[in-house]
Enzyme design. Structure first.
Site, mmCIF file in Angstrom:
data_model
loop_
_atom_site.group_PDB
_atom_site.id
_atom_site.type_symbol
_atom_site.label_atom_id
_atom_site.label_comp_id
_atom_site.label_asym_id
_atom_site.label_seq_id
_atom_site.Cartn_x
_atom_site.Cartn_y
_atom_site.Cartn_z
ATOM 1 N N CYS A 89 5.423 25.928 6.713
ATOM 2 C CA CYS A 89 5.423 24.606 6.087
ATOM 3 C C CYS A 89 4.100 24.361 5.374
ATOM 4 C CB CYS A 89 5.658 23.537 7.155
ATOM 5 S SG CYS A 89 5.583 21.848 6.527
ATOM 6 N N GLN A 275 -0.572 3.102 1.856
ATOM 7 C CA GLN A 275 -1.243 4.067 2.720
ATOM 8 C C GLN A 275 -0.308 4.505 3.842
ATOM 9 O OE1 GLN A 275 -3.915 5.459 1.959
ATOM 10 N NE2 GLN A 275 -5.231 4.062 0.817
ATOM 11 N N PHE A 304 -7.473 -1.369 -8.930
ATOM 12 C CA PHE A 304 -6.436 -0.440 -8.447
ATOM 13 C C PHE A 304 -5.832 -1.014 -7.160
ATOM 14 C CE2 PHE A 304 -9.849 1.964 -10.499
ATOM 15 C CZ PHE A 304 -9.182 2.671 -11.478
ATOM 16 N N ASN A 309 -2.989 -4.421 -0.827
ATOM 17 C CA ASN A 309 -3.359 -3.938 0.508
ATOM 18 C C ASN A 309 -4.673 -4.555 0.988
ATOM 19 O OD1 ASN A 309 -3.012 -1.960 2.776
ATOM 20 N ND2 ASN A 309 -4.889 -1.092 1.941
ATOM 21 N N ASP A 352 -4.974 -1.775 -17.922
ATOM 22 C CA ASP A 352 -5.100 -0.319 -17.942
ATOM 23 C C ASP A 352 -6.536 0.021 -17.556
ATOM 24 O OD1 ASP A 352 -5.206 2.373 -18.388
ATOM 25 O OD2 ASP A 352 -4.789 2.275 -20.540
ATOM 26 N N CYS A 398 -10.130 8.924 -2.303
ATOM 27 C CA CYS A 398 -9.259 9.941 -1.719
ATOM 28 C C CYS A 398 -9.610 11.328 -2.244
ATOM 29 C CB CYS A 398 -7.788 9.612 -1.955
ATOM 30 S SG CYS A 398 -7.310 9.454 -3.678
#
Length: 447
Positions: A89, A275, A304, A309, A352, A398
């Site tokens: 996997c 998330q 963003f 969140n 944008d 990230c």
């Protein structure tokens, strides 16, 4: 007869070469890093200090990649991967290391890449944000393949489109992992099994949700079978064809997910980003509030922002908070949720964020900024963001390489890296997330 040089045959010769290596570190993509004849060699599947015989699979001018043929010595903390699917996997890469060692190596990689790309060293290292080692993932996509009369459900193999059939997943939330075998048993006898592209599994506040990506219209007997399955197991079954619908063909109402401590829950639809590690996400939100210390009377930007969140969690902390997002549907969803909750101090705007600075009034007099970009980072934002001169910039990353590149721009504009911390959002994988706080002040500007 003339003999001509063949680059192809030379390349093949080099790629068949077997060499012995002892890596000294892991990079930010979870690959072991070694050196051979002055060239950096990246090798998946090894830990620092282990020795192995490897074969080159890619040989460039400045670096090479290799695969392990045989380990000749093991790291003292190496363990047998707990998951029986690990060898095939592609979901996890580091199960052969205890989670404590994984985190130590990730933090070292984070420090190295940020320093290399930005020239910055944090004034303070925060404690890593941690969650459960297993069953933490509340969202996953199962690939589907109908082959020789058999339906295979599973995850893609590393670097391949081939599926590895699985019957459970130890990093998937238990209510979702427990659905894998029953879903295979449900779909396999149905004629629609040949026409299923994939299954999206997610755990919302409303309970487990399964989205069937169907490549043709649903038939009545199939609808009844899916409905019976959902009712018996407490699962919301949805269909993704030309549009996302419930089993009756109606539009789907927004779902929600918990962000902890009684905070307002963001709304989302399958297909929206959120998330996947709920516990660590809640810890990130708490740390964001602690680091930013929003004050009454201040104005903040959440760039963003997705469905809100962080924005919803920060509601009430400042006089005005503006969430900015580049996906119009998510902006509309966030606006509707804020209105539903009566959060008048929140605004959500479309922009944008990959281009020039938006020409908008809400960019003026900003006290603090939080940004949570995708892996590509925020290169289009950094120049104009620094010119706003906010007193705090919190970057949720990230990809540490993007953080390092973007952090260099902030450093050149007179910001220092006051805090940096690892966020272990995805144990047992190479993914490395972090939070970085930038504040104005003396700083060694990168050249």
């Amino acid at each position: 007869m003339a003999q001509f040089y063949s680059a192809k045959s030379n390349k093949t010769k080099h790629l068949s070469q077997k060499i012995s290596l002892t890596p000294t570190a892991l990079d930010h993509q979870g690959q072991a890093v070694a050196e051979h004849q002055g060239k950096v060699v990246f090798v998946p599947g090894l830990l620092p200090g282990e020795s192995a015989q490897v074969q080159l699979v890619e040989n460039k001018a400045r670096f090479a990649r290799a695969k392990v043929l045989k380990r000749t010595s093991d790291h003292p903390q190496r363990i047998a991967p707990p998951c029986p699917h690990f060898a095939r996997c592609g979901g996890c890469q580091l199960q052969f290391a205890p989670t404590g060692l994984q985190r130590d190596l990730k933090q070292q990689a984070l420090a190295q890449v940020v320093s290399k790309l930005s020239g910055l060293t944090p004034e303070q290292w925060a404690e890593p944000l941690l969650g459960p080692d297993w069953h933490y993932r509340r969202r996953a996509r199962l690939g589907c393949r109908y082959d020789a009369g058999e339906l295979v459900l599973g995850f893609r193999q590393e670097g391949s489109n081939r599926l590895t059939a699985i019957d459970h997943c130890p990093v998937l939330a238990e209510p979702l992992s427990e659905l894998i075998t029953p879903l295979q048993q449900l779909l396999a006898p149905l004629k629609l099994a040949r026409h299923v592209g994939h299954l999206d599994l997610m755990l919302a506040s409303e309970g487990p949700v399964v989205v069937v990506r169907l490549l043709r219209p649903l038939r009545e007997e199939e609808r009844e079978a899916l409905a019976a399955f959902g009712q018996s197991r407490g699962v919301q079954m949805l269909i993704q064809g030309d549009a996302l619908t419930d089993l009756s063909g109606q539009a789907v109402a927004p779902l929600h997910y918990d962000i902890g401590e009684g905070r307002p829950q963001p709304a989302f639809l399958p297909g929206d980003f959120f998330q996947v590690n709920g516990v660590v996400n809640q810890a990130m939100i708490s740390q964001a509030i602690e680091w930013l210390q929003p004050q009454p009377g201040e104005k903040g930007l959440d760039l963003f922002c997705g469905g809100g969140n962080f924005t919803l969690a920060l509601a009430g902390q400042s006089a005005e908070i503006i969430g900015v997002e580049g996906v119009p549907a998510m902006v509309e969803r966030a606006r509707a949720r804020a209105a539903e909750l009566g959060l008048e101090q929140l605004r959500f705007e479309y922009a944008d964020l990959n281009g020039e600075a938006p020409k908008a009034q809400w960019l003026k007099d900003v006290d603090w900024v939080l940004l949570d970009p995708a892996r590509a980072g925020a290169p289009g934002v950094m120049e104009w963001l620094a010119k706003l001169r906010p007193s705090r910039i919190l970057y949720v990353a990230c990809n540490p390489a993007s953080l390092g590149r973007d952090g260099k721009v902030l450093a050149q504009q007179g910001y220092r890296l006051s805090r940096l911390g690892l966020v272990d959002m995805f144990p047992h994988t190479h993914h490395l997330e972090s939070m970085a706080l930038f504040e104005p002040g003396n700083n060694k500007h990168p050249k």
